[in-house]
Write a protein that holds these residues in place. Sequence first.
Motif, PDB file in Angstrom:
ATOM      1  N   HIS A 188       0.799  -1.222   0.000  1.00 23.74           N
ATOM      2  CA  HIS A 188       0.000   0.000   0.000  1.00 23.74           C
ATOM      3  C   HIS A 188       0.836   1.278   0.000  1.00 23.74           C
ATOM      4  CE1 HIS A 188       0.572  -1.520   4.078  1.00 23.74           C
ATOM      5  NE2 HIS A 188       0.511  -0.287   4.529  1.00 23.74           N
ATOM      6  N   ALA A 189       2.146   1.159   0.218  1.00 27.41           N
ATOM      7  CA  ALA A 189       3.013   2.334   0.095  1.00 27.41           C
ATOM      8  C   ALA A 189       2.953   2.899  -1.321  1.00 27.41           C
ATOM      9  CB  ALA A 189       4.451   1.973   0.458  1.00 27.41           C
ATOM     10  N   ARG A 190       2.645   2.059  -2.276  1.00 25.02           N
ATOM     11  CA  ARG A 190       2.546   2.509  -3.664  1.00 25.02           C
ATOM     12  C   ARG A 190       1.347   3.451  -3.847  1.00 25.02           C
ATOM     13  NH1 ARG A 190       5.956  -0.135  -6.862  1.00 25.02           N
ATOM     14  NH2 ARG A 190       4.743   0.263  -8.757  1.00 25.02           N
ATOM     15  N   PHE A 191       0.251   3.160  -3.161  1.00 26.68           N
ATOM     16  CA  PHE A 191      -0.891   4.082  -3.235  1.00 26.68           C
ATOM     17  C   PHE A 191      -0.518   5.431  -2.611  1.00 26.68           C
ATOM     18  CE2 PHE A 191      -4.679   6.195  -1.733  1.00 26.68           C
ATOM     19  CZ  PHE A 191      -5.550   6.075  -2.808  1.00 26.68           C
ATOM     20  N   LEU A 192       0.199   5.412  -1.512  1.00 22.21           N
ATOM     21  CA  LEU A 192       0.577   6.660  -0.846  1.00 22.21           C
ATOM     22  C   LEU A 192       1.460   7.520  -1.734  1.00 22.21           C
ATOM     23  CD1 LEU A 192       1.238   5.306   2.755  1.00 22.21           C
ATOM     24  CD2 LEU A 192      -0.850   6.340   1.839  1.00 22.21           C
ATOM     25  N   GLN A 193       2.280   6.875  -2.576  1.00 20.41           N
ATOM     26  CA  GLN A 193       3.077   7.641  -3.537  1.00 20.41           C
ATOM     27  C   GLN A 193       2.178   8.342  -4.551  1.00 20.41           C
ATOM     28  OE1 GLN A 193       5.838   4.082  -4.263  1.00 20.41           O
ATOM     29  NE2 GLN A 193       7.239   5.788  -4.598  1.00 20.41           N
ATOM     30  N   ALA A 217       1.442  12.416  -5.307  1.00 22.93           N
ATOM     31  CA  ALA A 217       1.641  12.981  -6.643  1.00 22.93           C
ATOM     32  C   ALA A 217       0.369  13.583  -7.223  1.00 22.93           C
ATOM     33  CB  ALA A 217       2.167  11.897  -7.581  1.00 22.93           C
ATOM     34  N   SER A 218      -0.786  12.998  -6.880  1.00 19.36           N
ATOM     35  CA  SER A 218      -2.028  13.407  -7.548  1.00 19.36           C
ATOM     36  C   SER A 218      -3.216  13.320  -6.595  1.00 19.36           C
ATOM     37  CB  SER A 218      -2.264  12.506  -8.775  1.00 19.36           C
ATOM     38  OG  SER A 218      -3.366  12.929  -9.523  1.00 19.36           O
ATOM     39  N   CYS A 260       0.512  -0.468 -10.134  1.00 12.79           N
ATOM     40  CA  CYS A 260       1.282   0.329 -11.104  1.00 12.79           C
ATOM     41  C   CYS A 260       0.589   1.666 -11.317  1.00 12.79           C
ATOM     42  CB  CYS A 260       1.430  -0.414 -12.429  1.00 12.79           C
ATOM     43  SG  CYS A 260       2.704  -1.685 -12.437  1.00 12.79           S
ATOM     44  N   ALA A 261      -0.739   1.610 -11.484  1.00 11.63           N
ATOM     45  CA  ALA A 261      -1.489   2.852 -11.680  1.00 11.63           C
ATOM     46  C   ALA A 261      -1.382   3.744 -10.450  1.00 11.63           C
ATOM     47  CB  ALA A 261      -2.952   2.530 -11.983  1.00 11.63           C
ATOM     48  N   TRP A 262      -1.625   3.167  -9.283  1.00  9.64           N
ATOM     49  CA  TRP A 262      -1.674   3.985  -8.067  1.00  9.64           C
ATOM     50  C   TRP A 262      -0.307   4.524  -7.672  1.00  9.64           C
ATOM     51  CZ3 TRP A 262      -5.381   0.304  -4.936  1.00  9.64           C
ATOM     52  CH2 TRP A 262      -6.692   0.448  -5.439  1.00  9.64           C
ATOM     53  N   ARG A 263       0.732   3.795  -7.943  1.00 11.81           N
ATOM     54  CA  ARG A 263       2.065   4.321  -7.613  1.00 11.81           C
ATOM     55  C   ARG A 263       2.378   5.564  -8.448  1.00 11.81           C
ATOM     56  NH1 ARG A 263       7.712   4.467 -10.005  1.00 11.81           N
ATOM     57  NH2 ARG A 263       9.075   4.457  -8.178  1.00 11.81           N
ATOM     58  N   ALA A 264       1.867   5.595  -9.700  1.00 10.50           N
ATOM     59  CA  ALA A 264       2.138   6.716 -10.600  1.00 10.50           C
ATOM     60  C   ALA A 264       1.179   7.882 -10.403  1.00 10.50           C
ATOM     61  CB  ALA A 264       2.056   6.232 -12.046  1.00 10.50           C
ATOM     62  N   GLY A 265       0.116   7.687  -9.599  1.00 12.87           N
ATOM     63  CA  GLY A 265      -0.905   8.725  -9.501  1.00 12.87           C
ATOM     64  C   GLY A 265      -1.797   8.744 -10.721  1.00 12.87           C
ATOM     65  N   PHE A 270       5.589   4.619 -16.419  1.00 19.72           N
ATOM     66  CA  PHE A 270       4.228   5.042 -16.111  1.00 19.72           C
ATOM     67  C   PHE A 270       4.254   6.375 -15.352  1.00 19.72           C
ATOM     68  CE2 PHE A 270       3.841   0.211 -15.551  1.00 19.72           C
ATOM     69  CZ  PHE A 270       3.603   0.006 -16.901  1.00 19.72           C
ATOM     70  N   ASP A 271       3.256   7.237 -15.621  1.00 19.77           N
ATOM     71  CA  ASP A 271       3.166   8.505 -14.897  1.00 19.77           C
ATOM     72  C   ASP A 271       1.706   8.863 -14.660  1.00 19.77           C
ATOM     73  OD1 ASP A 271       2.102   9.853 -17.204  1.00 19.77           O
ATOM     74  OD2 ASP A 271       4.134  10.147 -17.965  1.00 19.77           O
ATOM     75  N   GLN A 272       1.467  10.001 -14.012  1.00 23.27           N
ATOM     76  CA  GLN A 272       0.113  10.344 -13.588  1.00 23.27           C
ATOM     77  C   GLN A 272      -0.813  10.687 -14.741  1.00 23.27           C
ATOM     78  OE1 GLN A 272       1.816  13.728 -11.238  1.00 23.27           O
ATOM     79  NE2 GLN A 272      -0.040  14.767 -11.905  1.00 23.27           N
ATOM     80  N   ASP A 273      -0.305  10.848 -15.942  1.00 24.08           N
ATOM     81  CA  ASP A 273      -1.154  11.090 -17.105  1.00 24.08           C
ATOM     82  C   ASP A 273      -1.657   9.794 -17.730  1.00 24.08           C
ATOM     83  OD1 ASP A 273      -0.918  13.878 -16.974  1.00 24.08           O
ATOM     84  OD2 ASP A 273       0.982  13.839 -18.054  1.00 24.08           O
ATOM     85  N   ASP A 274      -1.155   8.657 -17.253  1.00 31.24           N
ATOM     86  CA  ASP A 274      -1.587   7.372 -17.818  1.00 31.24           C
ATOM     87  C   ASP A 274      -2.972   6.991 -17.308  1.00 31.24           C
ATOM     88  OD1 ASP A 274       0.400   6.317 -19.611  1.00 31.24           O
ATOM     89  OD2 ASP A 274       1.743   6.117 -17.887  1.00 31.24           O
TER      90      ASP A 274
END
Length: 507
Positions: A9-14, A18-19, A210-215, A187-191
């Motif tokens: 869940h640390a990936r969601f916090l990232q 970011a977003s 993958c999605a949540w880590r990138a925002g 991957f980035d927050q625009d994906d």
Amino acid sequence: MERIDQGLHARFLQGLAASPDGAAVHMGNEKITYSEMHRRALDLAGAVSRDSPARSRPVGLLTGRSIDSYIGMLAALYSGSAVVPLPTSLPPSRLAQMMEAAGTKVVLVDAEGWRLLPQLPATTVEAAVRIDSKADGAALPTPYRPRLDEVAYILFTSGSTGRPKGVPITHGNVQAYFAVIDSRYDFDQDDVFSQTFELSFDCAIFDLFCAWRAGATLVPVSHFAYRNMPEFMARHGITVWFSTPSSIRTIRGAGGLGAGRMPTLRWSFFVGEAFACADAADWEAAAAQSRIVNLYGPTELTISVSAHEWSRPRSVERSVNGVVPIGTLHPEHEYLLLTETGDESTEEGELCIAGPQLTPGYLKTADNEHRFFGRSGRRWYRTGDKVRRLSGDGLAYLGRVDDQVQVRGWRVELAEIDFAVRSCPGIEQAVSVGIDRDGTTELGVFFTGEPISVQDIREHVRVVLPVGLIPSHFWHIGELPLNANRKIDRKSLTGQAARLLLERASG
């Protein structure tokens, strides 16, 4: 908020950092932002912690496809629980088996799960928490920070005895996995990520985290979307696609694979079954701006453990039986190729893998006996997949070891038969099965496409197959059956073949 730098869940916090105001999930007409999802997950995690105070205690996620199911997944992780996805699409008897095996007594439920609860045995559930209910107690102040050896989630695979086998995956397993993924893909927050898998299928973990880590935004794909996938992708701006190869054939059948029909895609990932070069080429034509990657890996090795990026003509040249190679293993992993006698081979054999993504073992120790073994100071997993070593240490997939049948003294790889029949002009898909009849095994093939005569198919495959490998039976079918994870259901076809031959004999 305390910084959580490890755990799934640390990936969601990232992504939250970011977003915060971006959409974490967009499902139908509903959206939920990262900030709102975080708040609701902390509220729900507080309730989970009260009902299931022991850290790493398995908590069930009894849900259909809903935004609540994603909130529940995150909340269970925030609470320090091991998540056990329990899709409402499964029969109640199987759900009860899974819960008993995992030791799950507390479940998080959405509206669909709530309606299903009365169908479960009364002793199965001690406490059920509605994900959509208003919190009646204190929210968890901050997400739990797990140790790497604690279990993040438990998934179930089919067992040869009919009893599902539980596969625990630790936070350390997923950390090793995503370290590789993060280093390879931009991957980035625009994906905008597709999400085609049920949460009980490990590939869904790739989509979510993958999605949540990138925002970025996660978009669950409904069955209706396959009727016009190009329109769905354009409407949502999908940039990252992940599915089984069977989805390609479904989309093709609906007329969605024309040249340039999927211009928004920049990454396309496929996993879970043999990926035909012909399907890769068609997808490439429809999504010319996308890089296409064939991933390989059983649940026991945490989502995927090897990769091959499609590149014509190189991929075609390295293919075997018209199937895209599965590529090279992730760093820090090793493999052995074992023959039927258990000796090591330098060329081909059953693929056995060791490395940091490997599960600690099945929940029931009796299930570990035939799949895990020690050698050379390492613990190995027998995948049940037969592969061939290619130059440069890449691997080609040959089929399941248990898909190998013996016909009139011939040892037959069903993938080879599939490829031979599929190469017949007018045939789109072909799946061969071994049928037991009077103590012998006969080959049968189901195929889609044009209703070509049996004589014409036999004349075609006679050119590439020895006489003893030419199937005895052929059936034209409108569409091949898929299981819940959209893989071709070969087991169902085997049963159907047996029934058809019985009807033919009695008629």
